[in-house]
Design an enzyme around this catalytic site. Sequence first.
Site, short mmCIF file in Angstrom:
data_model
loop_
_atom_site.label_atom_id
_atom_site.label_comp_id
_atom_site.label_asym_id
_atom_site.label_seq_id
_atom_site.Cartn_x
_atom_site.Cartn_y
_atom_site.Cartn_z
N GLU A 35 8.82 -6.45 -9.66
CA GLU A 35 8.06 -5.50 -8.85
C GLU A 35 6.99 -4.82 -9.70
O GLU A 35 7.30 -4.15 -10.69
CB GLU A 35 9.01 -4.46 -8.27
CG GLU A 35 8.33 -3.29 -7.60
CD GLU A 35 9.29 -2.15 -7.31
OE1 GLU A 35 8.82 -1.11 -6.82
OE2 GLU A 35 10.50 -2.30 -7.56
N ASP A 55 12.87 -2.07 -9.12
CA ASP A 55 13.25 -0.72 -9.53
C ASP A 55 14.48 -0.24 -8.78
O ASP A 55 14.77 -0.70 -7.67
CB ASP A 55 12.10 0.26 -9.28
CG ASP A 55 10.90 0.00 -10.18
OD1 ASP A 55 11.07 -0.70 -11.18
OD2 ASP A 55 9.79 0.49 -9.85
N ASP A 80 15.05 2.29 -6.99
CA ASP A 80 14.69 3.35 -6.05
C ASP A 80 14.56 2.75 -4.66
O ASP A 80 14.85 1.57 -4.45
CB ASP A 80 13.40 4.06 -6.48
CG ASP A 80 12.20 3.10 -6.58
OD1 ASP A 80 12.32 1.93 -6.15
OD2 ASP A 80 11.15 3.52 -7.09
N ASP A 105 11.88 2.03 -2.81
CA ASP A 105 10.90 0.95 -2.71
C ASP A 105 11.43 -0.33 -3.33
O ASP A 105 11.23 -1.43 -2.80
CB ASP A 105 9.59 1.36 -3.41
CG ASP A 105 8.79 2.36 -2.59
OD1 ASP A 105 9.04 2.44 -1.37
OD2 ASP A 105 7.94 3.06 -3.17
#
Length: 688
Positions: free
Chosen positions: A479, A552, A554, A556
């Site tokens: 990402e 990641d 998180d 997203d």
Amino acid sequence: MDEQKNYDGSSIQVLEGLEAVRKRPSMYIGSTDARGLHHLVYEVVDNSIDEALAGYAKNIRMTINEDGSVTVVDDGRGIPVSIQPKYQKSALEVVLTILHAGGKFDKNTYKVSGGLHGVGVSVVNALSEWLIAEVRRDGKVYRQTYAYGIPTSGVEAVGEYEGDKTGTTIQFKPDSTIFETTDFKYDILLNRLKELAFLNKGIHIITEDLRLPENTGEDEFGDIAEDDSDVTADIEFESAEEDDEDGESAGSKKKSGRTLGTKEKYHDLYYEGGIIEFVKYLNSGKTVLHDTPIYFERQRDGTDVEISMQYTESYNSNVHSFANNINTTEGGTHMVGFKSALTRVANDYIKKNNLDKDTKDGASLSGEDIREGLTAIISVKLLEPQFEGQTKTKLGNSEIKGIVDSLVTEGLAEYFEENPKVATTILEKALLAKKAREAAKKARELTRRKSALEVSTLPGKLADCSERDASLCELYLVEGNSAGGSAKQGRNRAFQAILPFRGKILNVEKTRMDRALKNAEIASLITALGAGLGDDMDMDKLRYHKVVIMTDADVDGAHIRTLILTFFFRYMPDLINSGYVYIAQPPLYRIKKGKAEYYAYNDKQLRAKLAELGDKGITVSRYKGLGEMNPEQLWSTTMNPETRTLLQVTIEDAIAADEIFSILMGDEVLPRREFIQAHAKEVENLDI
């Protein structure tokens, strides 16, 4: 003569003895991992299902006990306890100690057997620390105990019962020296037993997990009733992978429920509508084109065929086939007959009613076109099923193709004539799918990797590896450009390739393939992998045998990971089925004390490390993104084969997987909201 009277010791026929099961358990149950462990329960439940199919049982109960053992109870006739002539032992002991011994080999005892896996309850006995068999028959309760497959008692009459409450109870505890894990996952067992309840209408199956908080109340089949309250646990510092026994929110007689609900530990499964309700259940999170599923049933030469189907506005097909309750994931003759008849009837109706205005000679839909948006269940029950391969995932009986073909041809043609509005709606969608398929074919050709492909032509900026043996090559899907840069610098260039994604890829759950292929990120991914996609995918051309999704930790990152997995599940399922898809596990925390550095991959590890180091001079940093790591840190924590942790993506249950992708990535908002509400308290790392 009455079949009940016929079912005695002489009905139990023996094919061969029980040998080498404990020495080579994988030969009999497939594996000694979690899959093989759960297979033990299926073997016992299948025997009870056979009794139900023969018309002698209506209720089955599966319980995971507090000590990790499992109990299966049915109200069938009870395994015979009289002497089996050949072995001069109780038939109960023969069934539990001799491989391939049972009434299902006698056509007069069981017309159709859903549990004919070639092993039976004797293998369960052999692979258990202990097993207790209890039979209610002829007014008495008989019991025999075993340890590691060896009787530790004779068949003893231990009591009496009143009325006609015959049946069999099997309780066993798997051998921890045989299996990699003996921790039964309730949701896995629930999904399979829910499947059996759908496939065998009118059978009442109760499931419960006594390891979860206590139940209350009573029901007519025992002493436990459904607890409607939501059960949740405080898991602030617990790992998600240690707390995944999700139950359904409501799986009772009154409503089908969904397996992805709250942590309930009791489920009452009863589906009078059978596979019609199965189809409705699978489509409960989708927009349907016709309210009532289409249903056909036919019996011929001892074979029973049931088909239920319903179209939705989605772009994916969801067709599942079963033979004698076995999920034939590779299809077979029943699937071939269904698909050929479906395509033929659709094309005939289009030509007859001139529905295709854009093609001179009328439409020639492909099977893929007419199956777009289709959810269907094909269930056949036959006398002597022939399965291809040891895993029994493909039906081979040649006569079944013609029976299913004939049933669908007659039934669907009649349905279309009687429901022209529905027929037109379905076929107009198929015609649009045809146009999209033709456009996708052109787009797909543009994304095929040529033998002399240059890296610079890839919009995803693939940093390839030098190794050309696909079995040694890894592709990291990363990402963002920042993390991609660190990954490119930190990787081992010999066998690790990096493909950064800029932003989120298209949600393929909400779009047709032709549009998906126009997405730059998807196009570069297909090109990099080199094997094509869908029915045209050629695994021999795949350039990497490890495809690692590295995002990641998180919201997203989780979204991007789900989008990629959705794409693989819908358009490259062979990639997952081959075991080539992995998820990287980057650390969440860096812990420093002086010059020493440590990493924690979840809150539990963080807590343990902090307790070990004490509370002075410690600095804890939480990584929100991979880009926060320098190349050396990313290599040592996440990419180095000697120290990294990778989670392999598998599809244990295609039906459950389809359901969750539809909920999380589909058009319907309500099911997604319910899922989020049900699992909100399970979130560990909330990014707000």
